[in-house]
Design a protein around this motif. Structure first.
Motif, PDB file in Angstrom:
ATOM      1  N   ALA A 276      49.667  -8.304 -40.350  1.00 56.95           N
ATOM      2  CA  ALA A 276      50.778  -7.980 -39.453  1.00 56.95           C
ATOM      3  C   ALA A 276      50.315  -6.953 -38.437  1.00 56.95           C
ATOM      4  N   LEU A 277      50.834  -7.076 -37.231  1.00 54.57           N
ATOM      5  CA  LEU A 277      50.512  -6.120 -36.175  1.00 54.57           C
ATOM      6  C   LEU A 277      51.648  -6.097 -35.163  1.00 54.57           C
ATOM      7  N   PRO A 278      51.738  -5.035 -34.345  1.00 48.61           N
ATOM      8  CA  PRO A 278      52.774  -4.973 -33.316  1.00 48.61           C
ATOM      9  C   PRO A 278      52.403  -5.875 -32.140  1.00 48.61           C
ATOM     10  N   GLY A 279      52.654  -7.131 -32.277  1.00 50.12           N
ATOM     11  CA  GLY A 279      52.278  -8.127 -31.281  1.00 50.12           C
ATOM     12  C   GLY A 279      52.174  -9.475 -31.954  1.00 50.12           C
ATOM     13  N   GLU A 280      51.218 -10.299 -31.530  1.00 52.24           N
ATOM     14  CA  GLU A 280      51.087 -11.622 -32.115  1.00 52.24           C
ATOM     15  C   GLU A 280      49.631 -12.045 -32.179  1.00 52.24           C
ATOM     16  N   LEU A 281      49.331 -12.868 -33.174  1.00 59.53           N
ATOM     17  CA  LEU A 281      48.002 -13.422 -33.373  1.00 59.53           C
ATOM     18  C   LEU A 281      48.124 -14.934 -33.332  1.00 59.53           C
ATOM     19  N   THR A 282      47.378 -15.579 -32.426  1.00 57.07           N
ATOM     20  CA  THR A 282      47.484 -17.025 -32.255  1.00 57.07           C
ATOM     21  C   THR A 282      46.100 -17.654 -32.260  1.00 57.07           C
ATOM     22  N   GLY A 283      46.033 -18.890 -32.738  1.00 60.73           N
ATOM     23  CA  GLY A 283      44.786 -19.624 -32.744  1.00 60.73           C
ATOM     24  C   GLY A 283      44.438 -20.152 -31.365  1.00 60.73           C
ATOM     25  N   ASP A 284      43.129 -20.240 -31.080  1.00 63.34           N
ATOM     26  CA  ASP A 284      42.653 -20.762 -29.793  1.00 63.34           C
ATOM     27  C   ASP A 284      41.495 -21.717 -30.071  1.00 63.34           C
ATOM     28  N   GLY A 285      41.798 -22.758 -30.821  1.00 64.98           N
ATOM     29  CA  GLY A 285      40.745 -23.690 -31.235  1.00 64.98           C
ATOM     30  C   GLY A 285      40.367 -23.455 -32.687  1.00 64.98           C
ATOM     31  N   PRO A 286      39.451 -24.270 -33.206  1.00 61.16           N
ATOM     32  CA  PRO A 286      39.107 -24.175 -34.636  1.00 61.16           C
ATOM     33  C   PRO A 286      38.372 -22.899 -35.035  1.00 61.16           C
ATOM     34  N   GLY A 287      37.663 -22.255 -34.111  1.00 57.99           N
ATOM     35  CA  GLY A 287      36.877 -21.084 -34.498  1.00 57.99           C
ATOM     36  C   GLY A 287      37.135 -19.876 -33.653  1.00 57.99           C
ATOM     37  N   ARG A 288      38.308 -19.780 -33.040  1.00 57.49           N
ATOM     38  CA  ARG A 288      38.618 -18.639 -32.172  1.00 57.49           C
ATOM     39  C   ARG A 288      40.105 -18.314 -32.274  1.00 57.49           C
ATOM     40  N   CYS A 289      40.446 -17.045 -32.117  1.00 59.14           N
ATOM     41  CA  CYS A 289      41.844 -16.635 -32.078  1.00 59.14           C
ATOM     42  C   CYS A 289      41.997 -15.467 -31.105  1.00 59.14           C
ATOM     43  N   ARG A 290      43.219 -15.258 -30.698  1.00 56.00           N
ATOM     44  CA  ARG A 290      43.530 -14.181 -29.762  1.00 56.00           C
ATOM     45  C   ARG A 290      44.650 -13.324 -30.344  1.00 56.00           C
ATOM     46  N   ALA A 291      44.477 -12.015 -30.246  1.00 53.38           N
ATOM     47  CA  ALA A 291      45.505 -11.066 -30.675  1.00 53.38           C
ATOM     48  C   ALA A 291      46.031 -10.329 -29.454  1.00 53.38           C
ATOM     49  N   ARG A 292      47.332 -10.265 -29.336  1.00 51.95           N
ATOM     50  CA  ARG A 292      47.962  -9.456 -28.293  1.00 51.95           C
ATOM     51  C   ARG A 292      48.682  -8.312 -28.998  1.00 51.95           C
ATOM     52  N   VAL A 293      48.228  -7.096 -28.748  1.00 53.02           N
ATOM     53  CA  VAL A 293      48.805  -5.900 -29.373  1.00 53.02           C
ATOM     54  C   VAL A 293      49.535  -5.113 -28.293  1.00 53.02           C
ATOM     55  N   SER A 294      50.815  -4.821 -28.519  1.00 49.11           N
ATOM     56  CA  SER A 294      51.604  -4.158 -27.483  1.00 49.11           C
ATOM     57  C   SER A 294      52.559  -3.153 -28.113  1.00 49.11           C
TER      58      SER A 294
END
Length: 342
Positions: A276-294
């Motif tokens: 869990a984090l203040p923002g969101e974590l989303t997948g970006d393909g099979p071997g990559r993800c992006r976290a947006r912390v705000s």
């Protein structure tokens, strides 16, 4: 006949005093109750006969304290305490389903003996939903202190009358108006209240804001001059899971400081270590993800962005961070410090 009916007002007053302090000197307690020391001893004996574990203590003139008995004796609660207990019982099952049945039984017993003037407030408390704690901020957490010396954005005490009024408006589908102080200043609001929620120690009201004609979430500690207008409305459809909807709205919101962290790891692997984090974590393909912390705290964004980056570093995965100088500089400093570690 109930225990309360068997006890005269003086005994109830004595019991209430015993519950307010760990120990009472006998002469002082007799003075507060308005009786002689001999009458006080008789009243103490009567409480003991009703299974209240009143213990005698030493000292000049002796003293008394309410000890721990073999079974729970009846308690004396004032109006605010009774409503507070009712709210806690109403939300207990949401926090821990294991408490559901016992909390419901206790709430029914409380409702049965509650004075008529308090029953509407207790009945309205049944609409409250509590989110199980996750240990991360639900919304903005400002770093600056206000004039009172507390951090702006930290939970403040919520008045029981405010809770009761909003819970009743949710139950009765009654439009309410209030003054709201948000991050962009104060404004007048007129809303159709839907539900009260508790998340990470803060109270929220989900509602349909009639001004922009859109759903909104309001923090109760930022509301003032709350007024029930007397106008009723037809309830609109609500999310099946109000807690999930609340957290999704927080995750999608952007605050003063934001960092975008791209990690060359599957989303499931990062989420395993940063659930869990203040923002969101989303997948970006099979071997990559992006976290947006705000958040409204740069320190908080640095903390969680570093946590995500640490997961990548521990696995030798590539990580990139896109953030403003208030977040990027502390992250660079942290990286330099760790890099210089022997």
């Amino acid at each position: 006949m109930s225990v309360r009916q068997e006890m005269p007002g003086r005994l109830l007053r004595l019991l209430a005093l015993l519950q307010t302090r760990r120990e009472w000197p006998g002469p002082e307690l007799a003075e507060r109750v308005g009786v002689t020391a001999r009458t006080l001893r008789r009243d103490i004996d009567r409480l003991r006969a009703l299974d209240y574990p009143v213990e005698s203590t030493g000292g000049t003139g002796g003293g008394y304290r309410l000890g721990r008995g073999g079974r729970l004796p009846p308690l004396v609660l004032d109006d605010e305490e009774a409503v507070a207990v009712g709210v806690a019982l109403a939300t207990a099952a949401s926090v821990n389903p294991a408490f559901g049945e016992s909390a419901t039984r206790a709430l029914a017993k409380l409702a049965q003996v509650l004075p008529a003037r308090l029953r509407p407030r207790l009945a309205a408390a049944g609409s409250v939903v509590a989110a199980p704690p996750r240990g991360v901020p639900t919304d903005d957490l400002a770093a600056a202190k206000d004039g009172a010396g507390s951090r702006e954005g930290e939970p403040r005490g919520i008045d029981a009358d405010l809770l009761g009024a909003l819970a009743a408006a949710c139950r009765d589908a009654e439009v309410v108006s209030f003054r709201y102080t948000g991050r962009r200043g104060a404004s007048a609001r007129r809303v159709e209240p839907q539900r009260l929620l508790v998340a990470e120690g803060r109270w929220y009201l989900t509602a349909h804001d009639l001004g922009p004609d859109a759903p909104r979430t309001f923090r109760l500690d930022r509301m003032g001059d709350v007024t029930a207008t007397g106008h009723r409305f037809v309830p609109r459809p609500q999310p099946d899971d109000p807690v999930a909807h609340l957290r999704e709205s927080f995750a999608a919101a952007s605050y003063r400081y934001t960092a975008h962290v791209t990690v060359e790891l599957p989303e499931s692997e990062v989420r395993r270590w940063v659930p869990a984090l203040p923002g969101e974590l989303t997948g970006d393909g099979p071997g990559r993800c992006r976290a947006r912390v705000s958040a409204d705290s740069a320190e908080l964004v640095v903390q969680y962005a570093a946590s995500v980056a640490a997961v990548a570093a521990a696995r030798g995965a590539r990580v990139t961070v896109d953030a403003g100088p208030d977040v990027a500089e502390p992250l660079r400093s942290l990286g330099a410090t760790l890099g210089a570690t022997p």
